[in-house]
Design a protein around this motif. Structure first.
Motif, PDB file in Angstrom:
ATOM      1  N   PRO A   1       0.807  -1.227   0.000  1.00 61.47           N
ATOM      2  CA  PRO A   1       0.000   0.000   0.000  1.00 61.47           C
ATOM      3  C   PRO A   1       0.836   1.272   0.000  1.00 61.47           C
ATOM      4  O   PRO A   1       0.299   2.359  -0.204  1.00 61.47           O
ATOM      5  CB  PRO A   1      -0.811  -0.122   1.296  1.00 61.47           C
ATOM      6  CG  PRO A   1       0.064  -0.925   2.197  1.00 61.47           C
ATOM      7  CD  PRO A   1       0.803  -1.878   1.314  1.00 61.47           C
ATOM      8  N   PHE A   2       2.143   1.148   0.249  1.00 58.89           N
ATOM      9  CA  PHE A   2       3.030   2.310   0.277  1.00 58.89           C
ATOM     10  C   PHE A   2       4.158   2.103  -0.729  1.00 58.89           C
ATOM     11  O   PHE A   2       4.584   0.978  -0.987  1.00 58.89           O
ATOM     12  CB  PHE A   2       3.615   2.527   1.675  1.00 58.89           C
ATOM     13  CG  PHE A   2       2.582   2.657   2.750  1.00 58.89           C
ATOM     14  CD1 PHE A   2       1.863   3.826   2.898  1.00 58.89           C
ATOM     15  CD2 PHE A   2       2.300   1.600   3.601  1.00 58.89           C
ATOM     16  CE1 PHE A   2       0.895   3.942   3.880  1.00 58.89           C
ATOM     17  CE2 PHE A   2       1.347   1.703   4.583  1.00 58.89           C
ATOM     18  CZ  PHE A   2       0.631   2.884   4.720  1.00 58.89           C
ATOM     19  N   ASN A   3       4.636   3.187  -1.275  1.00 65.66           N
ATOM     20  CA  ASN A   3       5.741   3.102  -2.220  1.00 65.66           C
ATOM     21  C   ASN A   3       6.999   2.650  -1.484  1.00 65.66           C
ATOM     22  O   ASN A   3       7.467   3.338  -0.576  1.00 65.66           O
ATOM     23  CB  ASN A   3       5.975   4.470  -2.874  1.00 65.66           C
ATOM     24  CG  ASN A   3       7.035   4.417  -3.945  1.00 65.66           C
ATOM     25  OD1 ASN A   3       8.218   4.361  -3.655  1.00 65.66           O
ATOM     26  ND2 ASN A   3       6.597   4.442  -5.187  1.00 65.66           N
ATOM     27  N   PRO A   4       7.575   1.495  -1.835  1.00 66.47           N
ATOM     28  CA  PRO A   4       8.708   0.958  -1.065  1.00 66.47           C
ATOM     29  C   PRO A   4       9.919   1.883  -1.012  1.00 66.47           C
ATOM     30  O   PRO A   4      10.534   2.048   0.051  1.00 66.47           O
ATOM     31  CB  PRO A   4       9.038  -0.355  -1.804  1.00 66.47           C
ATOM     32  CG  PRO A   4       7.765  -0.735  -2.470  1.00 66.47           C
ATOM     33  CD  PRO A   4       7.120   0.548  -2.872  1.00 66.47           C
ATOM     34  N   ALA A   5      10.275   2.488  -2.135  1.00 67.40           N
ATOM     35  CA  ALA A   5      11.445   3.370  -2.152  1.00 67.40           C
ATOM     36  C   ALA A   5      11.248   4.560  -1.227  1.00 67.40           C
ATOM     37  O   ALA A   5      12.180   4.984  -0.526  1.00 67.40           O
ATOM     38  CB  ALA A   5      11.733   3.837  -3.575  1.00 67.40           C
ATOM     39  N   MET A   6      10.033   5.100  -1.173  1.00 66.37           N
ATOM     40  CA  MET A   6       9.771   6.244  -0.310  1.00 66.37           C
ATOM     41  C   MET A   6       9.694   5.834   1.160  1.00 66.37           C
ATOM     42  O   MET A   6       9.996   6.636   2.044  1.00 66.37           O
ATOM     43  CB  MET A   6       8.480   6.950  -0.735  1.00 66.37           C
ATOM     44  CG  MET A   6       8.568   7.596  -2.104  1.00 66.37           C
ATOM     45  SD  MET A   6       9.859   8.879  -2.253  1.00 66.37           S
ATOM     46  CE  MET A   6      11.237   7.964  -2.992  1.00 66.37           C
ATOM     47  N   VAL A   7       9.303   4.595   1.424  1.00 75.65           N
ATOM     48  CA  VAL A   7       9.365   4.090   2.797  1.00 75.65           C
ATOM     49  C   VAL A   7      10.810   4.083   3.270  1.00 75.65           C
ATOM     50  O   VAL A   7      11.133   4.555   4.372  1.00 75.65           O
ATOM     51  CB  VAL A   7       8.764   2.672   2.887  1.00 75.65           C
ATOM     52  CG1 VAL A   7       9.048   2.056   4.249  1.00 75.65           C
ATOM     53  CG2 VAL A   7       7.259   2.716   2.641  1.00 75.65           C
ATOM     54  N   GLY A   8      11.711   3.553   2.438  1.00 71.83           N
ATOM     55  CA  GLY A   8      13.122   3.535   2.797  1.00 71.83           C
ATOM     56  C   GLY A   8      13.689   4.928   2.977  1.00 71.83           C
ATOM     57  O   GLY A   8      14.433   5.195   3.930  1.00 71.83           O
ATOM     58  N   TYR A   9      13.335   5.840   2.083  1.00 72.19           N
ATOM     59  CA  TYR A   9      13.852   7.209   2.178  1.00 72.19           C
ATOM     60  C   TYR A   9      13.341   7.907   3.431  1.00 72.19           C
ATOM     61  O   TYR A   9      14.103   8.602   4.128  1.00 72.19           O
ATOM     62  CB  TYR A   9      13.443   7.996   0.935  1.00 72.19           C
ATOM     63  CG  TYR A   9      14.010   9.392   0.893  1.00 72.19           C
ATOM     64  CD1 TYR A   9      15.262   9.632   0.362  1.00 72.19           C
ATOM     65  CD2 TYR A   9      13.293  10.476   1.404  1.00 72.19           C
ATOM     66  CE1 TYR A   9      15.792  10.912   0.328  1.00 72.19           C
ATOM     67  CE2 TYR A   9      13.801  11.751   1.376  1.00 72.19           C
ATOM     68  CZ  TYR A   9      15.053  11.969   0.828  1.00 72.19           C
ATOM     69  OH  TYR A   9      15.577  13.236   0.816  1.00 72.19           O
ATOM     70  N   ALA A  10      12.061   7.759   3.734  1.00 75.98           N
ATOM     71  CA  ALA A  10      11.491   8.420   4.910  1.00 75.98           C
ATOM     72  C   ALA A  10      12.127   7.893   6.197  1.00 75.98           C
ATOM     73  O   ALA A  10      12.404   8.671   7.122  1.00 75.98           O
ATOM     74  CB  ALA A  10       9.981   8.218   4.941  1.00 75.98           C
ATOM     75  N   VAL A  11      12.351   6.582   6.273  1.00 79.48           N
ATOM     76  CA  VAL A  11      13.010   6.008   7.454  1.00 79.48           C
ATOM     77  C   VAL A  11      14.395   6.612   7.634  1.00 79.48           C
ATOM     78  O   VAL A  11      14.801   6.985   8.752  1.00 79.48           O
ATOM     79  CB  VAL A  11      13.097   4.478   7.325  1.00 79.48           C
ATOM     80  CG1 VAL A  11      14.036   3.890   8.390  1.00 79.48           C
ATOM     81  CG2 VAL A  11      11.718   3.850   7.462  1.00 79.48           C
ATOM     82  N   LEU A  12      15.146   6.748   6.557  1.00 77.75           N
ATOM     83  CA  LEU A  12      16.498   7.312   6.646  1.00 77.75           C
ATOM     84  C   LEU A  12      16.463   8.795   7.017  1.00 77.75           C
ATOM     85  O   LEU A  12      17.271   9.255   7.825  1.00 77.75           O
ATOM     86  CB  LEU A  12      17.225   7.128   5.314  1.00 77.75           C
ATOM     87  CG  LEU A  12      17.567   5.698   4.915  1.00 77.75           C
ATOM     88  CD1 LEU A  12      18.253   5.671   3.556  1.00 77.75           C
ATOM     89  CD2 LEU A  12      18.447   5.035   5.957  1.00 77.75           C
ATOM     90  N   LEU A  13      15.555   9.547   6.424  1.00 80.14           N
ATOM     91  CA  LEU A  13      15.511  10.984   6.689  1.00 80.14           C
ATOM     92  C   LEU A  13      15.139  11.273   8.140  1.00 80.14           C
ATOM     93  O   LEU A  13      15.684  12.199   8.763  1.00 80.14           O
ATOM     94  CB  LEU A  13      14.518  11.659   5.747  1.00 80.14           C
ATOM     95  CG  LEU A  13      14.496  13.189   5.771  1.00 80.14           C
ATOM     96  CD1 LEU A  13      15.869  13.756   5.427  1.00 80.14           C
ATOM     97  CD2 LEU A  13      13.450  13.721   4.804  1.00 80.14           C
ATOM     98  N   ILE A  14      14.231  10.493   8.699  1.00 80.27           N
ATOM     99  CA  ILE A  14      13.845  10.685  10.095  1.00 80.27           C
ATOM    100  C   ILE A  14      14.943  10.212  11.050  1.00 80.27           C
ATOM    101  O   ILE A  14      15.230  10.859  12.051  1.00 80.27           O
ATOM    102  CB  ILE A  14      12.532   9.938  10.386  1.00 80.27           C
ATOM    103  CG1 ILE A  14      11.384  10.567   9.598  1.00 80.27           C
ATOM    104  CG2 ILE A  14      12.208   9.951  11.873  1.00 80.27           C
ATOM    105  CD1 ILE A  14      10.091   9.785   9.676  1.00 80.27           C
TER     106      ILE A  14
END
Length: 340
Positions: free
Chosen positions: A120-133
Protein backbone atom coordinates in the motif's frame (compact mmCIF):
# COMPACT_ATOMS: atom_id res chain seq x y z
CA UNK A 1 -5.78 -21.57 -35.04
CA UNK A 2 -7.01 -19.46 -37.96
CA UNK A 3 -4.83 -16.70 -39.46
CA UNK A 4 -7.28 -14.10 -38.17
CA UNK A 5 -7.16 -15.51 -34.63
CA UNK A 6 -3.38 -15.69 -34.76
CA UNK A 7 -3.12 -12.05 -35.89
CA UNK A 8 -5.44 -10.91 -33.08
CA UNK A 9 -3.37 -12.75 -30.50
CA UNK A 10 -0.12 -11.09 -31.56
CA UNK A 11 -1.37 -7.48 -31.65
CA UNK A 12 -0.53 -5.37 -28.58
CA UNK A 13 0.39 -8.19 -26.16
CA UNK A 14 0.17 -7.14 -22.54
CA UNK A 15 3.68 -6.34 -21.26
CA UNK A 16 5.09 -8.43 -18.47
CA UNK A 17 6.22 -7.00 -15.13
CA UNK A 18 9.83 -7.48 -16.21
CA UNK A 19 9.29 -5.54 -19.43
CA UNK A 20 7.64 -2.67 -17.57
CA UNK A 21 10.44 -2.52 -15.00
CA UNK A 22 13.07 -2.56 -17.73
CA UNK A 23 11.46 0.47 -19.35
CA UNK A 24 11.39 2.29 -16.01
CA UNK A 25 15.11 1.62 -15.63
CA UNK A 26 15.76 2.94 -19.15
CA UNK A 27 13.75 6.08 -18.35
CA UNK A 28 15.97 6.71 -15.32
CA UNK A 29 19.13 6.88 -17.44
CA UNK A 30 18.91 10.57 -18.51
CA UNK A 31 18.41 11.69 -14.91
CA UNK A 32 21.25 9.48 -13.66
CA UNK A 33 23.62 10.87 -16.30
CA UNK A 34 22.80 14.48 -15.39
CA UNK A 35 23.03 13.76 -11.64
CA UNK A 36 26.45 12.17 -12.17
CA UNK A 37 27.61 15.09 -14.28
CA UNK A 38 26.79 17.67 -11.60
CA UNK A 39 27.29 15.72 -8.36
CA UNK A 40 30.01 13.25 -9.29
CA UNK A 41 30.44 9.45 -9.41
CA UNK A 42 29.07 9.11 -5.89
CA UNK A 43 25.68 8.86 -7.62
CA UNK A 44 26.85 5.70 -9.38
CA UNK A 45 28.28 4.27 -6.15
CA UNK A 46 24.93 4.82 -4.46
CA UNK A 47 23.19 2.95 -7.25
CA UNK A 48 25.71 0.10 -7.24
CA UNK A 49 25.48 -0.38 -3.47
CA UNK A 50 21.68 -0.13 -3.48
CA UNK A 51 21.39 -2.71 -6.26
CA UNK A 52 23.75 -5.15 -4.51
CA UNK A 53 21.93 -4.83 -1.19
CA UNK A 54 18.59 -4.98 -2.97
CA UNK A 55 19.39 -8.26 -4.73
CA UNK A 56 20.74 -9.85 -1.54
CA UNK A 57 17.84 -8.72 0.62
CA UNK A 58 15.27 -9.75 -1.97
CA UNK A 59 16.80 -13.22 -2.19
CA UNK A 60 16.95 -13.63 1.59
CA UNK A 61 13.35 -12.53 2.10
CA UNK A 62 12.11 -14.77 -0.71
CA UNK A 63 13.96 -17.70 0.84
CA UNK A 64 12.41 -16.91 4.23
CA UNK A 65 8.96 -16.81 2.60
CA UNK A 66 9.65 -20.14 0.84
CA UNK A 67 9.25 -18.56 -2.58
CA UNK A 68 11.27 -19.22 -5.71
CA UNK A 69 14.15 -16.75 -5.84
CA UNK A 70 15.08 -16.68 -9.53
CA UNK A 71 11.62 -15.95 -11.00
CA UNK A 72 10.98 -13.15 -8.50
CA UNK A 73 14.41 -11.57 -8.99
CA UNK A 74 14.00 -11.69 -12.75
CA UNK A 75 11.00 -9.33 -12.66
CA UNK A 76 13.41 -6.44 -11.85
CA UNK A 77 11.06 -4.96 -9.23
CA UNK A 78 13.73 -5.05 -6.50
CA UNK A 79 16.22 -3.47 -8.91
CA UNK A 80 13.80 -0.64 -9.70
CA UNK A 81 13.27 0.00 -5.97
CA UNK A 82 17.04 0.07 -5.47
CA UNK A 83 17.57 2.52 -8.33
CA UNK A 84 14.77 4.83 -7.16
CA UNK A 85 16.15 4.90 -3.63
CA UNK A 86 19.75 5.26 -4.83
CA UNK A 87 18.79 8.29 -6.94
CA UNK A 88 17.12 9.88 -3.91
CA UNK A 89 20.12 9.57 -1.58
CA UNK A 90 22.91 12.16 -1.37
CA UNK A 91 25.96 11.11 -3.38
CA UNK A 92 28.79 9.44 -1.43
CA UNK A 93 26.43 7.99 1.16
CA UNK A 94 27.98 5.31 3.45
CA UNK A 95 27.16 1.64 2.87
CA UNK A 96 25.27 1.21 6.13
CA UNK A 97 22.90 4.07 5.28
CA UNK A 98 22.11 2.46 1.94
CA UNK A 99 21.71 -0.97 3.56
CA UNK A 100 19.25 0.34 6.15
CA UNK A 101 17.28 2.18 3.50
CA UNK A 102 17.04 -0.89 1.28
CA UNK A 103 16.03 -3.04 4.25
CA UNK A 104 13.20 -0.66 5.10
CA UNK A 105 12.14 -0.43 1.45
CA UNK A 106 12.08 -4.14 0.62
CA UNK A 107 11.36 -5.81 3.94
CA UNK A 108 8.93 -3.28 5.43
CA UNK A 109 7.63 -1.43 2.38
CA UNK A 110 7.25 -4.43 0.08
CA UNK A 111 7.34 -7.94 1.56
CA UNK A 112 5.68 -7.17 4.88
CA UNK A 113 2.48 -6.56 2.90
CA UNK A 114 2.82 -9.58 0.62
CA UNK A 115 5.22 -8.51 -2.11
CA UNK A 116 4.91 -6.82 -5.48
CA UNK A 117 1.43 -5.55 -6.30
CA UNK A 118 0.21 -5.76 -2.71
CA UNK A 119 2.20 -2.94 -1.08
CA UNK A 120 0.00 0.00 0.00
CA UNK A 121 3.03 2.31 0.28
CA UNK A 122 5.74 3.10 -2.22
CA UNK A 123 8.71 0.96 -1.07
CA UNK A 124 11.44 3.37 -2.15
CA UNK A 125 9.77 6.24 -0.31
CA UNK A 126 9.37 4.09 2.80
CA UNK A 127 13.12 3.54 2.80
CA UNK A 128 13.85 7.21 2.18
CA UNK A 129 11.49 8.42 4.91
CA UNK A 130 13.01 6.01 7.45
CA UNK A 131 16.50 7.31 6.65
CA UNK A 132 15.51 10.98 6.69
CA UNK A 133 13.84 10.69 10.09
CA UNK A 134 16.56 8.49 11.61
CA UNK A 135 19.71 10.03 10.08
CA UNK A 136 18.98 13.65 9.12
CA UNK A 137 22.63 14.75 9.01
CA UNK A 138 24.01 12.27 6.44
CA UNK A 139 20.78 12.61 4.49
CA UNK A 140 21.52 16.30 3.92
CA UNK A 141 25.16 15.89 2.86
CA UNK A 142 24.76 16.88 -0.78
CA UNK A 143 27.99 17.87 -2.51
CA UNK A 144 28.10 21.16 -4.36
CA UNK A 145 27.02 20.78 -8.02
CA UNK A 146 30.38 21.83 -9.48
CA UNK A 147 30.61 19.08 -12.06
CA UNK A 148 32.87 16.07 -12.47
CA UNK A 149 36.08 18.14 -12.48
CA UNK A 150 35.57 19.42 -8.92
CA UNK A 151 33.77 16.54 -7.21
CA UNK A 152 35.43 13.51 -5.56
CA UNK A 153 36.52 10.91 -8.08
CA UNK A 154 35.54 7.30 -8.48
CA UNK A 155 38.11 6.08 -5.93
CA UNK A 156 36.94 8.60 -3.34
CA UNK A 157 33.37 7.60 -4.08
CA UNK A 158 34.21 3.95 -3.41
CA UNK A 159 36.04 4.85 -0.19
CA UNK A 160 33.11 6.95 0.99
CA UNK A 161 30.82 3.93 0.68
CA UNK A 162 33.23 1.61 2.50
CA UNK A 163 34.83 3.88 5.09
CA UNK A 164 31.92 6.16 5.98
CA UNK A 165 33.68 9.33 4.78
CA UNK A 166 31.84 12.62 4.44
CA UNK A 167 32.95 15.53 2.30
CA UNK A 168 32.00 18.44 4.51
CA UNK A 169 34.44 20.74 2.74
CA UNK A 170 32.61 20.51 -0.56
CA UNK A 171 29.04 20.08 0.63
CA UNK A 172 26.61 22.90 0.08
CA UNK A 173 23.06 23.65 1.15
CA UNK A 174 20.55 22.98 -1.60
CA UNK A 175 18.29 25.79 -2.83
CA UNK A 176 15.34 24.23 -1.00
CA UNK A 177 17.42 24.16 2.21
CA UNK A 178 18.27 27.83 1.81
CA UNK A 179 14.65 28.72 1.19
CA UNK A 180 13.66 26.86 4.32
CA UNK A 181 16.32 28.62 6.42
CA UNK A 182 15.73 32.08 4.97
CA UNK A 183 15.18 34.74 7.63
CA UNK A 184 14.74 38.08 5.93
CA UNK A 185 16.38 37.86 2.51
CA UNK A 186 14.32 38.57 -0.58
CA UNK A 187 14.39 36.10 -3.45
CA UNK A 188 16.60 38.47 -5.44
CA UNK A 189 19.09 38.66 -2.56
CA UNK A 190 19.13 34.89 -2.15
CA UNK A 191 19.91 34.42 -5.84
CA UNK A 192 22.71 36.99 -5.60
CA UNK A 193 24.24 35.71 -2.36
CA UNK A 194 24.14 31.98 -3.11
CA UNK A 195 25.44 30.88 -6.51
CA UNK A 196 23.84 27.45 -6.14
CA UNK A 197 20.45 29.04 -6.90
CA UNK A 198 21.49 29.29 -10.52
CA UNK A 199 19.08 30.94 -12.92
CA UNK A 200 15.71 29.45 -12.00
CA UNK A 201 15.78 26.76 -9.32
CA UNK A 202 19.33 25.70 -8.59
CA UNK A 203 22.53 24.87 -10.44
CA UNK A 204 22.25 21.30 -11.60
CA UNK A 205 18.78 20.78 -10.19
CA UNK A 206 17.15 22.51 -13.14
CA UNK A 207 18.81 20.11 -15.59
CA UNK A 208 18.19 17.10 -13.34
CA UNK A 209 14.47 17.86 -13.28
CA UNK A 210 14.38 18.36 -17.04
CA UNK A 211 16.16 15.03 -17.52
CA UNK A 212 13.65 13.19 -15.35
CA UNK A 213 10.87 15.03 -17.17
CA UNK A 214 12.23 13.65 -20.44
CA UNK A 215 12.37 10.14 -19.02
CA UNK A 216 8.86 10.50 -17.65
CA UNK A 217 7.45 11.71 -20.97
CA UNK A 218 9.07 8.72 -22.69
CA UNK A 219 7.38 6.37 -20.23
CA UNK A 220 4.10 8.17 -20.89
CA UNK A 221 4.65 7.64 -24.61
CA UNK A 222 5.27 3.96 -23.88
CA UNK A 223 1.91 3.90 -22.03
CA UNK A 224 3.38 2.68 -18.78
CA UNK A 225 0.95 4.98 -16.99
CA UNK A 226 -1.64 7.65 -17.76
CA UNK A 227 -1.07 11.40 -17.60
CA UNK A 228 -3.46 11.96 -14.70
CA UNK A 229 -1.14 11.51 -11.72
CA UNK A 230 1.82 13.62 -12.94
CA UNK A 231 -0.43 16.36 -14.32
CA UNK A 232 -2.43 16.45 -11.09
CA UNK A 233 0.70 16.86 -8.98
CA UNK A 234 2.51 19.38 -11.19
CA UNK A 235 -0.60 21.49 -11.85
CA UNK A 236 -1.49 21.74 -8.17
CA UNK A 237 2.09 22.52 -7.17
CA UNK A 238 2.31 25.24 -9.83
CA UNK A 239 -1.06 26.76 -8.87
CA UNK A 240 -0.28 26.88 -5.16
CA UNK A 241 3.18 28.37 -5.69
CA UNK A 242 1.67 30.99 -8.02
CA UNK A 243 -1.13 31.76 -5.55
CA UNK A 244 1.23 32.34 -2.62
CA UNK A 245 4.05 33.94 -4.57
CA UNK A 246 4.20 37.63 -3.76
CA UNK A 247 6.90 38.64 -6.20
CA UNK A 248 9.90 37.54 -4.14
CA UNK A 249 9.71 39.03 -0.63
CA UNK A 250 11.42 37.43 2.36
CA UNK A 251 8.16 35.65 3.16
CA UNK A 252 7.80 34.25 -0.32
CA UNK A 253 7.59 30.50 -0.71
CA UNK A 254 9.18 30.56 -4.15
CA UNK A 255 7.92 30.95 -7.68
CA UNK A 256 6.20 28.21 -9.72
CA UNK A 257 9.35 27.78 -11.80
CA UNK A 258 11.42 27.34 -8.65
CA UNK A 259 9.16 24.63 -7.26
CA UNK A 260 8.78 22.78 -10.55
CA UNK A 261 12.52 22.65 -11.31
CA UNK A 262 14.03 22.21 -7.84
CA UNK A 263 14.49 19.17 -5.64
CA UNK A 264 12.90 15.92 -6.76
CA UNK A 265 9.77 17.41 -8.33
CA UNK A 266 9.86 15.74 -11.75
CA UNK A 267 11.35 12.55 -10.35
CA UNK A 268 8.47 12.35 -7.90
CA UNK A 269 5.80 13.22 -10.46
CA UNK A 270 6.77 10.62 -13.06
CA UNK A 271 8.62 7.89 -11.15
CA UNK A 272 6.97 7.86 -7.70
CA UNK A 273 3.40 9.15 -8.02
CA UNK A 274 2.79 6.75 -10.92
CA UNK A 275 3.41 3.60 -8.84
CA UNK A 276 0.35 1.46 -9.69
CA UNK A 277 0.38 -0.58 -6.47
CA UNK A 278 0.27 2.24 -3.95
CA UNK A 279 -1.75 4.87 -5.80
CA UNK A 280 -5.34 5.25 -6.92
CA UNK A 281 -6.75 3.00 -9.64
CA UNK A 282 -9.17 5.04 -11.75
CA UNK A 283 -8.07 7.93 -13.97
CA UNK A 284 -10.05 10.41 -11.92
CA UNK A 285 -8.59 8.92 -8.76
CA UNK A 286 -5.06 9.18 -10.14
CA UNK A 287 -5.58 12.88 -10.82
CA UNK A 288 -6.90 13.45 -7.30
CA UNK A 289 -4.03 11.40 -5.87
CA UNK A 290 -1.46 13.45 -7.81
CA UNK A 291 -3.17 16.71 -6.81
CA UNK A 292 -3.03 15.69 -3.15
CA UNK A 293 0.69 14.97 -3.48
CA UNK A 294 1.21 18.39 -5.05
CA UNK A 295 -0.64 20.12 -2.21
CA UNK A 296 1.35 18.24 0.42
CA UNK A 297 4.68 18.91 -1.32
CA UNK A 298 4.05 22.65 -1.31
CA UNK A 299 2.76 22.75 2.26
CA UNK A 300 5.69 20.76 3.64
CA UNK A 301 8.27 22.72 1.63
CA UNK A 302 6.95 26.10 2.67
CA UNK A 303 5.47 25.54 6.14
CA UNK A 304 6.80 22.15 7.24
CA UNK A 305 10.07 21.05 8.81
CA UNK A 306 11.64 19.42 5.75
CA UNK A 307 12.94 21.26 2.68
CA UNK A 308 11.88 18.64 0.15
CA UNK A 309 8.74 16.66 0.71
CA UNK A 310 8.20 14.09 -2.02
CA UNK A 311 8.58 11.05 0.25
CA UNK A 312 6.29 12.28 3.01
CA UNK A 313 3.75 13.68 0.56
CA UNK A 314 3.54 10.38 -1.34
CA UNK A 315 3.31 8.26 1.81
CA UNK A 316 0.53 10.45 3.22
CA UNK A 317 -1.30 10.23 -0.08
CA UNK A 318 -0.85 6.43 -0.03
CA UNK A 319 -2.89 6.41 3.18
CA UNK A 320 -5.67 8.20 1.32
CA UNK A 321 -5.61 6.05 -1.84
CA UNK A 322 -8.37 3.64 -0.68
CA UNK A 323 -10.61 6.57 0.23
CA UNK A 324 -9.91 8.22 -3.12
CA UNK A 325 -10.79 4.97 -4.88
CA UNK A 326 -14.01 4.70 -2.89
CA UNK A 327 -15.28 8.01 -4.28
CA UNK A 328 -13.76 7.97 -7.77
CA UNK A 329 -14.11 4.44 -9.16
CA UNK A 330 -17.09 4.58 -11.54
CA UNK A 331 -20.00 2.28 -10.76
CA UNK A 332 -20.79 -0.55 -13.15
CA UNK A 333 -23.52 0.15 -15.69
CA UNK A 334 -26.92 -0.58 -14.17
CA UNK A 335 -25.63 -0.61 -10.59
CA UNK A 336 -28.18 0.90 -8.18
CA UNK A 337 -26.47 0.24 -4.86
CA UNK A 338 -27.79 -1.73 -1.90
CA UNK A 339 -31.46 -1.48 -1.17
CA UNK A 340 -32.46 0.26 2.01
Amino acid sequence: MSPRTQHTTLVNPKPTVAQIMQKVLIACVPGIIVLTHFFGPGVLMNLLAACVFGALLEALVLKARHLAVKPCLSDYSALVTAVLLGISLPPYSPWWLIAIGMSAALVVGKHLFGGIGQNPFNPAMVGYAVLLISFPIPMTQWVAPHGLSQTPGIVDALLSVINHRYYDGITMATPLDLMKQNEGQTMTSLFQLYPQFGRFAGVGWEWVNLAFLAGGLWMLHQRLFTWHGPVGMLTTLALLSALFYDGGSSASGGSPTFHLLSGATMFGAFFIVTDPSSGATSNQGRFVFGALVGILVYCIRVWGNYPDAIAFAVLLANFCAPLIDHYTIPKAYGYRGPRS
